[in-house]
Design a protein around this motif. Structure first.
Motif, PDB file in Angstrom:
ATOM      1  N   CYS A  47       1.180  -2.480  17.963  1.00  0.00           N
ATOM      2  CA  CYS A  47       2.731  -2.376  17.512  1.00  0.00           C
ATOM      3  C   CYS A  47       2.595  -1.704  15.375  1.00  0.00           C
ATOM      4  O   CYS A  47       2.671  -1.079  15.097  1.00  0.00           O
ATOM      5  CB  CYS A  47       4.112  -3.424  16.749  1.00  0.00           C
ATOM      6  N   LEU A  48       1.591  -2.582  14.908  1.00  0.00           N
ATOM      7  CA  LEU A  48       1.348  -2.098  13.965  1.00  0.00           C
ATOM      8  C   LEU A  48       0.597  -0.952  13.796  1.00  0.00           C
ATOM      9  O   LEU A  48       0.441  -0.352  12.736  1.00  0.00           O
ATOM     10  CB  LEU A  48      -0.077  -3.305  13.455  1.00  0.00           C
ATOM     11  N   LYS A  49      -0.380  -0.555  14.518  1.00  0.00           N
ATOM     12  CA  LYS A  49      -1.461   0.096  14.971  1.00  0.00           C
ATOM     13  C   LYS A  49       0.070   2.000  14.744  1.00  0.00           C
ATOM     14  O   LYS A  49      -1.246   3.267  14.617  1.00  0.00           O
ATOM     15  CB  LYS A  49      -2.162   0.647  16.151  1.00  0.00           C
ATOM     16  N   LEU A  50       0.638   1.304  15.586  1.00  0.00           N
ATOM     17  CA  LEU A  50       1.661   2.816  15.869  1.00  0.00           C
ATOM     18  C   LEU A  50       2.236   2.764  14.384  1.00  0.00           C
ATOM     19  O   LEU A  50       2.800   4.032  13.975  1.00  0.00           O
ATOM     20  CB  LEU A  50       3.313   1.830  16.676  1.00  0.00           C
ATOM     21  N   GLU A  51       2.110   2.052  13.383  1.00  0.00           N
ATOM     22  CA  GLU A  51       2.800   2.016  12.348  1.00  0.00           C
ATOM     23  C   GLU A  51       1.742   3.097  10.947  1.00  0.00           C
ATOM     24  O   GLU A  51       2.179   2.867  10.110  1.00  0.00           O
ATOM     25  CB  GLU A  51       3.815   0.726  12.204  1.00  0.00           C
ATOM     26  N   GLY A  52       0.162   2.910  12.088  1.00  0.00           N
ATOM     27  CA  GLY A  52      -0.281   3.895  10.754  1.00  0.00           C
ATOM     28  C   GLY A  52      -1.201   2.703   9.894  1.00  0.00           C
ATOM     29  O   GLY A  52      -2.067   2.956   9.261  1.00  0.00           O
ATOM     30  N   ILE A  53      -1.073   1.116  10.564  1.00  0.00           N
ATOM     31  CA  ILE A  53      -1.865   0.225   9.614  1.00  0.00           C
ATOM     32  C   ILE A  53      -3.409   0.602  10.625  1.00  0.00           C
ATOM     33  O   ILE A  53      -2.616   0.411  11.213  1.00  0.00           O
ATOM     34  CB  ILE A  53      -1.157  -0.834  10.579  1.00  0.00           C
ATOM     35  N   THR A  54      -4.111   0.653   9.786  1.00  0.00           N
ATOM     36  CA  THR A  54      -5.815   1.048  10.727  1.00  0.00           C
ATOM     37  C   THR A  54      -7.124  -0.371   9.904  1.00  0.00           C
ATOM     38  O   THR A  54      -7.701  -0.485  10.143  1.00  0.00           O
ATOM     39  CB  THR A  54      -6.618   2.495  10.099  1.00  0.00           C
ATOM     40  N   GLU A  55      -6.079  -1.461   9.057  1.00  0.00           N
ATOM     41  CA  GLU A  55      -6.255  -2.541   8.116  1.00  0.00           C
ATOM     42  C   GLU A  55      -5.535  -3.589   8.028  1.00  0.00           C
ATOM     43  O   GLU A  55      -4.569  -3.695   7.835  1.00  0.00           O
ATOM     44  CB  GLU A  55      -7.367  -2.116   6.866  1.00  0.00           C
ATOM     45  N   THR A 102       0.029  -0.854   0.610  1.00  0.00           N
ATOM     46  CA  THR A 102       1.535  -0.578   0.847  1.00  0.00           C
ATOM     47  C   THR A 102       1.951   0.946   0.201  1.00  0.00           C
ATOM     48  O   THR A 102       2.157   1.844   0.657  1.00  0.00           O
ATOM     49  CB  THR A 102       2.699  -1.848   1.012  1.00  0.00           C
ATOM     50  N   ARG A 103       1.575   0.198  -0.770  1.00  0.00           N
ATOM     51  CA  ARG A 103       2.356   1.504  -1.957  1.00  0.00           C
ATOM     52  C   ARG A 103       1.240   2.690  -1.884  1.00  0.00           C
ATOM     53  O   ARG A 103       1.570   3.621  -2.714  1.00  0.00           O
ATOM     54  CB  ARG A 103       1.719   0.706  -3.818  1.00  0.00           C
ATOM     55  N   ILE A 104      -0.197   3.037  -0.619  1.00  0.00           N
ATOM     56  CA  ILE A 104      -1.001   3.908  -0.604  1.00  0.00           C
ATOM     57  C   ILE A 104       0.085   4.712   0.539  1.00  0.00           C
ATOM     58  O   ILE A 104       0.209   5.586   0.825  1.00  0.00           O
ATOM     59  CB  ILE A 104      -1.723   3.796  -0.397  1.00  0.00           C
ATOM     60  N   LYS A 105      -0.184   3.309   1.226  1.00  0.00           N
ATOM     61  CA  LYS A 105       0.147   4.246   2.642  1.00  0.00           C
ATOM     62  C   LYS A 105       1.674   3.933   3.384  1.00  0.00           C
ATOM     63  O   LYS A 105       2.003   4.009   4.667  1.00  0.00           O
ATOM     64  CB  LYS A 105      -1.246   3.486   4.116  1.00  0.00           C
ATOM     65  N   GLY A 106       2.777   2.961   2.825  1.00  0.00           N
ATOM     66  CA  GLY A 106       4.213   2.797   3.321  1.00  0.00           C
ATOM     67  C   GLY A 106       3.839   1.679   3.695  1.00  0.00           C
ATOM     68  O   GLY A 106       5.467   1.059   3.944  1.00  0.00           O
ATOM     69  N   ALA A 159      -5.992  -0.025  -2.694  1.00  0.00           N
ATOM     70  CA  ALA A 159      -5.191   0.990  -2.728  1.00  0.00           C
ATOM     71  C   ALA A 159      -6.801   1.412  -2.042  1.00  0.00           C
ATOM     72  O   ALA A 159      -6.773   2.586  -1.005  1.00  0.00           O
ATOM     73  CB  ALA A 159      -5.491   1.417  -4.181  1.00  0.00           C
ATOM     74  N   SER A 160      -7.630   1.269  -2.742  1.00  0.00           N
ATOM     75  CA  SER A 160      -9.644   1.686  -2.571  1.00  0.00           C
ATOM     76  C   SER A 160      -9.409   1.219  -0.506  1.00  0.00           C
ATOM     77  O   SER A 160     -10.000   2.523  -0.084  1.00  0.00           O
ATOM     78  CB  SER A 160     -10.566   0.751  -3.105  1.00  0.00           C
ATOM     79  N   ILE A 161      -9.495   0.475   0.147  1.00  0.00           N
ATOM     80  CA  ILE A 161      -9.441   1.071   1.505  1.00  0.00           C
ATOM     81  C   ILE A 161      -8.121   1.778   2.278  1.00  0.00           C
ATOM     82  O   ILE A 161      -8.399   2.316   2.505  1.00  0.00           O
ATOM     83  CB  ILE A 161      -9.210  -0.624   1.959  1.00  0.00           C
ATOM     84  N   ALA A 162      -7.419   1.469   1.103  1.00  0.00           N
ATOM     85  CA  ALA A 162      -6.000   2.741   1.649  1.00  0.00           C
ATOM     86  C   ALA A 162      -6.236   4.305   1.994  1.00  0.00           C
ATOM     87  O   ALA A 162      -6.003   4.583   3.076  1.00  0.00           O
ATOM     88  CB  ALA A 162      -4.614   2.588   1.259  1.00  0.00           C
ATOM     89  N   ALA A 163      -6.669   4.811   0.915  1.00  0.00           N
ATOM     90  CA  ALA A 163      -7.645   6.265   0.935  1.00  0.00           C
ATOM     91  C   ALA A 163      -8.903   5.854   0.151  1.00  0.00           C
ATOM     92  O   ALA A 163      -8.988   6.305  -1.076  1.00  0.00           O
ATOM     93  CB  ALA A 163      -6.455   6.507  -0.431  1.00  0.00           C
ATOM     94  N   PRO A 164      -9.764   5.518   0.700  1.00  0.00           N
ATOM     95  CA  PRO A 164     -11.508   5.566   0.385  1.00  0.00           C
ATOM     96  C   PRO A 164     -11.554   7.024   0.032  1.00  0.00           C
ATOM     97  O   PRO A 164     -12.576   6.875  -1.350  1.00  0.00           O
ATOM     98  CB  PRO A 164     -12.024   5.357   1.660  1.00  0.00           C
ATOM     99  N   GLU A 165     -10.760   7.622   0.653  1.00  0.00           N
ATOM    100  CA  GLU A 165     -11.019   9.664   0.138  1.00  0.00           C
ATOM    101  C   GLU A 165     -10.845   9.874  -2.003  1.00  0.00           C
ATOM    102  O   GLU A 165     -11.046  10.759  -2.912  1.00  0.00           O
ATOM    103  CB  GLU A 165     -10.735  10.723   0.626  1.00  0.00           C
ATOM    104  N   ARG A 166      -9.860   9.151  -2.276  1.00  0.00           N
ATOM    105  CA  ARG A 166      -9.584   9.452  -4.038  1.00  0.00           C
ATOM    106  C   ARG A 166      -9.882   8.210  -4.297  1.00  0.00           C
ATOM    107  O   ARG A 166     -10.334   7.345  -4.177  1.00  0.00           O
ATOM    108  CB  ARG A 166      -7.733   9.326  -3.535  1.00  0.00           C
ATOM    109  N   ARG A 167      -9.937   8.948  -5.686  1.00  0.00           N
ATOM    110  CA  ARG A 167     -10.842   8.085  -7.391  1.00  0.00           C
ATOM    111  C   ARG A 167      -9.508   7.265  -7.769  1.00  0.00           C
ATOM    112  O   ARG A 167      -8.164   7.541  -7.882  1.00  0.00           O
ATOM    113  CB  ARG A 167     -10.322   9.144  -8.583  1.00  0.00           C
ATOM    114  N   VAL A 168     -10.233   5.950  -7.623  1.00  0.00           N
ATOM    115  CA  VAL A 168      -9.203   4.660  -7.649  1.00  0.00           C
ATOM    116  C   VAL A 168      -9.582   4.401  -9.317  1.00  0.00           C
ATOM    117  O   VAL A 168     -10.682   4.155 -10.200  1.00  0.00           O
ATOM    118  CB  VAL A 168      -8.838   3.117  -6.710  1.00  0.00           C
ATOM    119  N   LEU A 169      -8.963   4.292  -9.957  1.00  0.00           N
ATOM    120  CA  LEU A 169      -9.391   3.558 -11.765  1.00  0.00           C
ATOM    121  C   LEU A 169      -8.049   2.848 -12.279  1.00  0.00           C
ATOM    122  O   LEU A 169      -7.060   2.607 -11.864  1.00  0.00           O
ATOM    123  CB  LEU A 169      -8.476   4.704 -12.864  1.00  0.00           C
TER     124      LEU A 169
END
Length: 572
Positions: A28-36, A77-81, A433-443
């Motif tokens: 159920c969690l995977k269906l919501e796009g949760i990967t971690e 959540t604030r990155i992935k919903g 946030a870094s785990i949610a979007a490893p490709e983006r720059r986090v400040l």
């Protein structure tokens, strides 16, 4: 009779389609796009974590404590919903309470899963560790009834009903929910009982029409309308609809403190932050002299209205909330924001755009290279270094107030905990946030006092190979608290121990680019170097404040206002 079937590693059973409680939960969690999933191991959640280790598509991200893992889930959540958190019974879940209450306050959906003592021990009311030694195993769930939108005790019989139900409620209300499962039930096969999902909420069409007609009457008389964007615009995914409305109406747009980042600050109609009497006087007069205010997702809280100095004329305000609208004094329940925004757009109001060129508080980079670091000089430098698609996390306190007026490029995700305001939130949130979007720059912009509450999560940042750029403002204590207390001076309780912040990475066994800066020349050099280093490793820039009581203009005005209030109180 034991009806358990052998389980293979793919999360499916051989010989039967039956899933276990744990496998179904992760499906159920995977269906919501949760990967971690964030959390901390404890003996009552071992079976959950063992199931997760064998499950494909979701990995467990271990934090240094449950509070930090809760904050990390919030940032994710604030990155992935949506996100998930696993803690153990009692000691673990209570440590996470602050983070979950914050998520509730801030409309952040988190699925909090608790591993509990074995079902048979609970039924026999045995005195188990991590309990109050009274045989009561429901007491902590009752605590969570007050800080989560929904709680449930999972069993093989109810899992197919309760898990989807909890996730649906979390997504609809944008709030955390709580699921507890006994350690020995995680591997039991679920009973195939399902309930039909309730229909998705819809607007009452007659009420929607009445609200739209009321707005039309307001706009027909309006010459100076304004769109005001706040935090629930972000939480309920209304940004695109709000942008389309702004494009169609062609009127000035402002954002409130909590809602910073909810509207594209590079947009031609954006005029700045509405910060009551503590912000720009031009923005204040534009909003307070408007003859129609379209307010979206507004939260009328003290720290969002500059101690309630923000003044909106209720008779010309259209207050659009996720599931209701208030136009002037009339309330229209059961109207969804998405439908209302479309209805306002269909009214067809066309404004004349903005008159004249705008300037923003930090557009000019001030201060020469050899000057000590002061707020007026470093915020323009931060504004200059930001890039499209950055993730910016600001800690409660001095940075939260100062960064509010930094103009963001397009597609920046801006994260701050303006309502709950738990100091220490930002560092673990930046990890999430870094785990949610490893490709983006986090400040990450944090203060010395705040960092001391949750510094352990720098260890997690290093362990998982995250590479944010961390700015630590060392102003020798809780400067925000010193500003907020206008009754006494030099409070000992607002002093903190002096740490070597640049040595934290080394202490946590990691490799980082670290530097301490005292002047603008050194800061400029550090930023240039960090922009090169960040591809390879974590960067920590410690900024020694030129004056511990230096602060952004917003805080100075807030302090002055509070001093006047205190004087009036004493004269009574």
């Amino acid at each position: 009779m034991n009806n358990m079937m052998p389980v293979d590693n793919s999360g499916t059973q051989t010989g039967t389609p039956q899933k276990t409680v744990g496998q179904y939960l992760f499906d159920c969690l995977k269906l919501e796009g949760i990967t971690e999933i964030f959390g901390v191991a404890g003996d009552y959640n071992f079976t959950l974590l063992d199931t997760l280790e064998r499950y494909n598509g979701i990995r467990f991200i271990s934090g240094r404590n449950e509070l930090n893992s809760g904050y990390a889930a919030d940032g994710y959540t604030r990155i992935k919903g949506i996100s998930a958190l696993i803690t153990t019974f009692g000691v673990g879940e209570l440590s996470a309470c602050n983070a979950i209450a914050g998520a509730n306050s801030e409309h952040v959906p988190i699925i909090h899963i608790v591993g509990a003592p074995p079902d048979k021990d609970q039924k026999e009311h045995k005195l188990m560790h991590h309990t109050l030694m009274d045989g009561n195993f429901d007491v902590f769930r009752k605590v969570y009834e007050h800080i989560a939108a929904y709680t449930a005790v999972l069993t093989p019989e109810n899992a197919k009903i309760e898990i989807p139900n909890a996730i649906r409620i979390s997504k609809e209300k944008k709030k955390p929910v709580y699921l507890v499962v006994a350690d020995d039930l995680v591997t039991k096969p679920i009973t195939a009982r399902e309930e039909p999902m309730p229909p998705r909420p819809m607007s009452n069409l007659k009420t929607l029409q009445a609200a739209a007609d009321h707005v039309r009457k307001l706009l027909e008389r309006a010459h100076r309308p304004v769109i005001l964007v706040d935090v629930k615009t972000m939480r309920f995914g209304l940004q695109t609809a709000v942008r389309q409305l702004a494009d169609a109406m062609n009127v000035p747009v402002v954002t409130m403190m909590f809602g910073k980042g909810a509207f594209d600050e590079a947009h031609q109609n954006y005029i700045g932050m509405y910060l009551g009497s503590f912000g720009s006087s031009e923005v204040q007069s534009t909003v307070e002299n408007a003859d129609c205010i379209i307010a979206i997702g507004m939260v009328w809280a003290d720290t969002n209205t500059a101690n309630f100095t923000a003044k909106l004329n209720p008779l010309v305000t259209v207050n659009i909330q996720p599931d209701m609208v208030k136009v002037a004094e009339a309330e229209y329940p059961n109207v969804l924001a998405t439908d209302m925004l479309q209805a306002v757009q269909k009214v067809g109001y066309k404004g004349k755009g903005l008159a004249g060129k705008l300037s923003f508080p930090y557009d000019q980079v001030k201060a020469s290279a050899d000057e000590p670091l002061m707020a007026a000089g470093y915020y323009p430098r931060f504004q200059r270094m930001l890039k499209e698609s950055d993730i910016v996390i600001v800690e409660t306190g001095t940075f939260y107030n100062g960064m509010a007026e930094v103009r963001l490029p397009s597609n920046v995700t801006y994260i701050g905990q303006g309502g709950w305001e738990s100091i220490g939130y930002a560092t673990p949130s930046a990890f999430g946030a870094s785990i949610a979007a490893p490709e983006r720059r986090v400040l990450l912009f944090t203060g010395d006092g705040s960092l001391q509450l949750t510094a352990q999560e720098i260890s997690s940042i290093l362990y998982y190979g995250c590479k944010p750029i961390i700015f630590v403002l060392n102003n020798d204590g809780y400067t925000i608290e010193k500003y907020l207390n206008v009754k006494t001076e030099d409070q000992k309780y607002n002093q903190i121990p002096r740490w070597s912040y640049t040595k934290l990475a080394e202490a946590y066994g990691g490799n980082a680019f670290t530097v301490t800066v005292r002047t603008f020349g050194e800061l400029d050099q550090a930023i240039t170097q960090a922009e090169k280093e960040r591809a390879e490793r974590l960067c920590i820039i410690e900024m020694i404040a030129g004056n511990p009581m230096d602060a952004p203009e917003y805080m100075r005005r807030m302090r002055s206002y509070m001093e006047k209030q205190e004087m009036q109180r004493r004269q009574k």
